[in-house]
Design a protein around this motif. Structure first.
Motif, PDB file in Angstrom:
ATOM      1  N   TRP A  33       0.820  -1.208   0.000  1.00  0.00           N
ATOM      2  CA  TRP A  33       0.000   0.000   0.000  1.00  0.00           C
ATOM      3  C   TRP A  33       0.853   1.257   0.000  1.00  0.00           C
ATOM      4  O   TRP A  33       0.513   2.253  -0.660  1.00  0.00           O
ATOM      5  CB  TRP A  33      -0.936   0.000   1.207  1.00  0.00           C
ATOM      6  N   ARG A  37      -0.104   3.849  -2.917  1.00  0.00           N
ATOM      7  CA  ARG A  37      -0.808   5.106  -2.661  1.00  0.00           C
ATOM      8  C   ARG A  37      -0.210   6.285  -3.405  1.00  0.00           C
ATOM      9  O   ARG A  37      -0.896   7.287  -3.627  1.00  0.00           O
ATOM     10  CB  ARG A  37      -0.824   5.398  -1.165  1.00  0.00           C
ATOM     11  N   LEU A  40      -1.965   6.326  -7.124  1.00  0.00           N
ATOM     12  CA  LEU A  40      -3.411   6.112  -7.181  1.00  0.00           C
ATOM     13  C   LEU A  40      -4.039   6.596  -8.496  1.00  0.00           C
ATOM     14  O   LEU A  40      -4.848   5.868  -9.084  1.00  0.00           O
ATOM     15  CB  LEU A  40      -4.093   6.799  -5.988  1.00  0.00           C
TER      16      LEU A  40
END
Length: 272
Positions: A33, A37, A40
């Motif tokens: 993640w 991120r 995105l």
């Protein structure tokens, strides 16, 4: 008394093992993640291209020009929208996960560090799969927003709809993990994508109702996991719960569990 004590110890051990696997899975997921991120917009945009082309070309173009009357829904565009949500989650769930693992294995050479983590192999698989599920949900969420704006039908946000969507992401992310662990080059990924994902995009009940097919073709179509997601999502949006194909949930769940077992075995024996 001794057997009862042994049973309690065994139950405590299994409970601790399951909690440890869950916690370690979140740790592995968090590592992905942190990388995900910062990308995105690219992740969301990459999975929107194909569904939008299909919506414009088939839904607004072909469907309007030929005045296709779908089995359910007010127009052919409405008919294919649930399938487009399923399609987008499949495409990015599989492709994003596969390319992420291939990049770590074949180019950045950081995958060995993951294999050295003192965690259960199932935790490694679940962590990678969860990252794929998040990728799929982000992209399909954008298509979902488009579907709601087009139809003003808030059944797209039904909890059962979201459950099926998560299961579909889990299935194809799990498949993406296994493929990513086994391919030897990015050309191999492209080959599998052309022979597996692209045909499933058209044959997975996204553009048609499989109930209208001949028996031989119907048998092939119902072998594809995407079929169960597409017909389930379509039923939630346009039909009552009494007509919902409840068998789609256990089928997708069983496929996800089988893929988890295969993925855990693969991680336990992976050598890079």
């Amino acid at each position: 008394m001794a057997s009862q004590s042994s049973l309690q110890v065994g139950q405590s051990y299994r409970g601790a093992l399951l909690r440890g696997i869950f916690a370690d899975s979140l740790t592995v997921f968090w590592g992905d993640w942190l990388d995900l991120r910062v990308r995105l917009p690219q992740v969301v945009a990459s999975g929107l291209v194909s569904p939008l082309i299909y919506i414009l070309g088939f839904g607004l173009g072909l469907g309007s020009a030929m005045q296709i009357q779908p089995p359910i829904g007010n127009s052919y565009l409405e008919f294919i929208l649930p399938g487009m949500v399923a399609l987008s989650s499949m495409t990015i769930g599989f492709g994003g996960t596969t390319f992420s693992i291939c990049g770590e294995r074949l180019y950045s050479k950081t995958f060995e560090e993951i294999l050295l983590l003192p965690v259960h192999p199932l935790s490694l698989f679940l962590g990678k799969m969860l990252a794929g599920v998040v990728r799929g949900l982000m992209t399909s969420g954008s298509v979902l927003l488009i579907a709601v704006l087009f139809t003003r039908n808030f059944a797209f946000l039904h909890p059962l709809f979201l459950l099926l969507l998560v299961l579909n992401c889990a299935v194809f992310s799990g498949l993406g993990v296994i493929v990513g662990l086994n391919v030897k080059s990015l050309e191999g990924v492209g080959l599998l994508n052309n022979f597996l994902i692209v045909p499933m995009s058209f044959l997975g009940a996204t553009f048609f109702d499989p109930a209208t097919l001949p028996i031989a073709l119907k048998a092939i179509v119902y072998l594809l996991p995407l079929t169960y997601t597409s017909i389930g999502l379509r039923a939630i949006v346009f039909q009552s719960l009494s007509e919902f194909p409840w068998y789609s949930i256990p089928i997708l769940l069983i496929i996800a569990v089988v893929l988890s077992a295969i993925g855990a075995y693969q991680f336990a024996h992976q050598q890079d």
